[in-house]
Design a protein around this motif. Structure first.
Motif, short mmCIF file in Angstrom:
data_model
loop_
_atom_site.label_atom_id
_atom_site.label_comp_id
_atom_site.label_asym_id
_atom_site.label_seq_id
_atom_site.Cartn_x
_atom_site.Cartn_y
_atom_site.Cartn_z
N ALA A 5 18.82 15.38 35.58
CA ALA A 5 18.53 16.80 35.33
C ALA A 5 19.20 17.28 34.05
O ALA A 5 18.63 18.08 33.31
CB ALA A 5 18.98 17.64 36.53
N VAL A 6 20.41 16.79 33.77
CA VAL A 6 21.10 17.14 32.53
C VAL A 6 20.29 16.64 31.34
O VAL A 6 20.07 17.37 30.36
CB VAL A 6 22.53 16.56 32.50
CG1 VAL A 6 23.16 16.68 31.12
CG2 VAL A 6 23.41 17.24 33.55
N LEU A 7 19.83 15.39 31.41
CA LEU A 7 19.02 14.83 30.33
C LEU A 7 17.72 15.61 30.15
O LEU A 7 17.31 15.90 29.02
CB LEU A 7 18.75 13.34 30.58
CG LEU A 7 19.99 12.44 30.57
CD1 LEU A 7 19.63 11.05 31.07
CD2 LEU A 7 20.65 12.38 29.21
N ASP A 8 17.07 15.96 31.25
CA ASP A 8 15.83 16.75 31.18
C ASP A 8 16.09 18.12 30.55
O ASP A 8 15.32 18.59 29.72
CB ASP A 8 15.22 16.94 32.57
CG ASP A 8 14.58 15.67 33.11
OD1 ASP A 8 14.37 14.71 32.34
OD2 ASP A 8 14.32 15.64 34.34
N HIS A 9 17.19 18.75 30.94
CA HIS A 9 17.54 20.06 30.39
C HIS A 9 17.79 19.94 28.88
O HIS A 9 17.31 20.77 28.10
CB HIS A 9 18.77 20.62 31.10
CG HIS A 9 19.32 21.84 30.46
ND1 HIS A 9 18.67 23.04 30.45
CD2 HIS A 9 20.47 22.03 29.75
CE1 HIS A 9 19.39 23.93 29.79
NE2 HIS A 9 20.47 23.35 29.35
N ALA A 10 18.51 18.91 28.47
CA ALA A 10 18.80 18.71 27.05
C ALA A 10 17.52 18.52 26.26
O ALA A 10 17.36 19.08 25.17
CB ALA A 10 19.74 17.52 26.87
N ARG A 11 16.61 17.73 26.80
CA ARG A 11 15.31 17.55 26.13
C ARG A 11 14.58 18.88 25.99
O ARG A 11 14.01 19.20 24.94
CB ARG A 11 14.44 16.56 26.91
CG ARG A 11 14.81 15.12 26.71
CD ARG A 11 13.82 14.18 27.42
NE ARG A 11 14.38 12.87 27.56
CZ ARG A 11 15.05 12.42 28.62
NH1 ARG A 11 15.19 13.18 29.69
NH2 ARG A 11 15.54 11.20 28.62
N ALA A 12 14.57 19.66 27.08
CA ALA A 12 13.88 20.95 27.06
C ALA A 12 14.49 21.91 26.05
O ALA A 12 13.78 22.74 25.47
CB ALA A 12 13.90 21.57 28.46
N CYS A 13 15.79 21.77 25.82
CA CYS A 13 16.49 22.62 24.83
C CYS A 13 16.32 22.10 23.41
O CYS A 13 16.75 22.75 22.46
CB CYS A 13 17.97 22.68 25.16
SG CYS A 13 18.37 23.60 26.64
N GLY A 14 15.77 20.90 23.26
CA GLY A 14 15.62 20.31 21.95
C GLY A 14 16.87 19.64 21.41
O GLY A 14 16.97 19.36 20.21
N ALA A 15 17.84 19.37 22.29
CA ALA A 15 19.07 18.70 21.86
C ALA A 15 18.76 17.25 21.51
O ALA A 15 17.98 16.59 22.20
CB ALA A 15 20.12 18.76 22.97
N PRO A 16 19.39 16.73 20.47
CA PRO A 16 19.15 15.32 20.11
C PRO A 16 19.82 14.34 21.05
O PRO A 16 19.36 13.21 21.19
CB PRO A 16 19.71 15.21 18.69
CG PRO A 16 20.68 16.33 18.56
CD PRO A 16 20.20 17.42 19.48
N SER A 17 20.90 14.77 21.71
CA SER A 17 21.68 13.85 22.56
C SER A 17 22.41 14.63 23.64
O SER A 17 22.56 15.84 23.57
CB SER A 17 22.73 13.10 21.73
OG SER A 17 22.15 12.35 20.72
N VAL A 18 22.91 13.86 24.61
CA VAL A 18 23.88 14.37 25.58
C VAL A 18 25.14 13.55 25.35
O VAL A 18 25.07 12.32 25.27
CB VAL A 18 23.40 14.23 27.04
CG1 VAL A 18 24.51 14.62 28.01
CG2 VAL A 18 22.15 15.07 27.27
N THR A 19 26.27 14.22 25.23
CA THR A 19 27.55 13.53 25.05
C THR A 19 28.45 13.80 26.24
O THR A 19 28.23 14.73 27.02
CB THR A 19 28.25 13.97 23.75
OG1 THR A 19 28.46 15.39 23.79
CG2 THR A 19 27.45 13.58 22.52
#
Length: 166
Positions: free
Chosen positions: A92-106
């Motif tokens: 869900a964190v990865l999906d949220h980051a994608r939806a926000c347009g973030a290049p990565s999750v750290t």
């Protein structure tokens, strides 16, 4: 099966118990955290917290670091572990980051604790070499050291996100 969802304001207080219980497992690895408040106790915005279960059996606390979504904390109540909750929260964190347009999750985590860096590696994260750290990640790691959290070797990790093509 429960669904991952955003926390409600009234749930934040109870998440401290989840975090403390999960932190207690580190004693098996010889890691005892310094006394003080939990990370979730310092959060006032439920829009930074994903949970699963009612009441929540686990949570993911999110922030932003160097233009990336940053997983500040992931905790699952020990009695609810090994049921896929952590994996669903990370997804869900990865999906949220994608939806926000973030290049990565750290994130930052313990290198040698089996349910830390090795677990995150199985979920798509790679160790982020220090020369690739941005200024905010570098400051965050320094802050963790000042708080006494670096009780065993730690690493920064990153899951690079690819954007789906239309």
């Amino acid at each position: 099966m429960s669904t991952v969802r955003w926390a409600e304001a009234g749930e934040l207080r109870g998440l401290a118990d989840v975090e403390r219980a999960a932190d207690g497992l580190f004693e098996q690895a010889g890691i005892v955290f310094p006394p003080g408040t939990t990370m979730i106790e310092e959060v006032g915005d439920p829009g930074r917290v994903l949970v699963e279960g009612t009441p929540p059996a686990g949570f993911a606390l999110l922030g932003w670091v160097d233009g990336n979504v940053h997983l500040d904390q992931l905790a699952v109540r020990p009695a609810s572990m090994r049921q896929g909750i952590g994996g669903r929260l990370v997804a869900a964190v990865l999906d949220h980051a994608r939806a926000c347009g973030a290049p990565s999750v750290t994130l930052t985590t313990f290198r040698d604790v089996p349910w830390n860096a090795p677990w995150y590696a199985r979920h798509g994260f790679d160790v982020l070499p220090e020369p690739e750290w941005g200024p905010e990640l570098r400051a965050l790691v320094e802050h963790e050291r000042e708080l006494g959290i670096e009780l065993a070797p730690r690493v920064a990790m990153r899951a690079a996100l690819t954007r789906a093509r239309p």
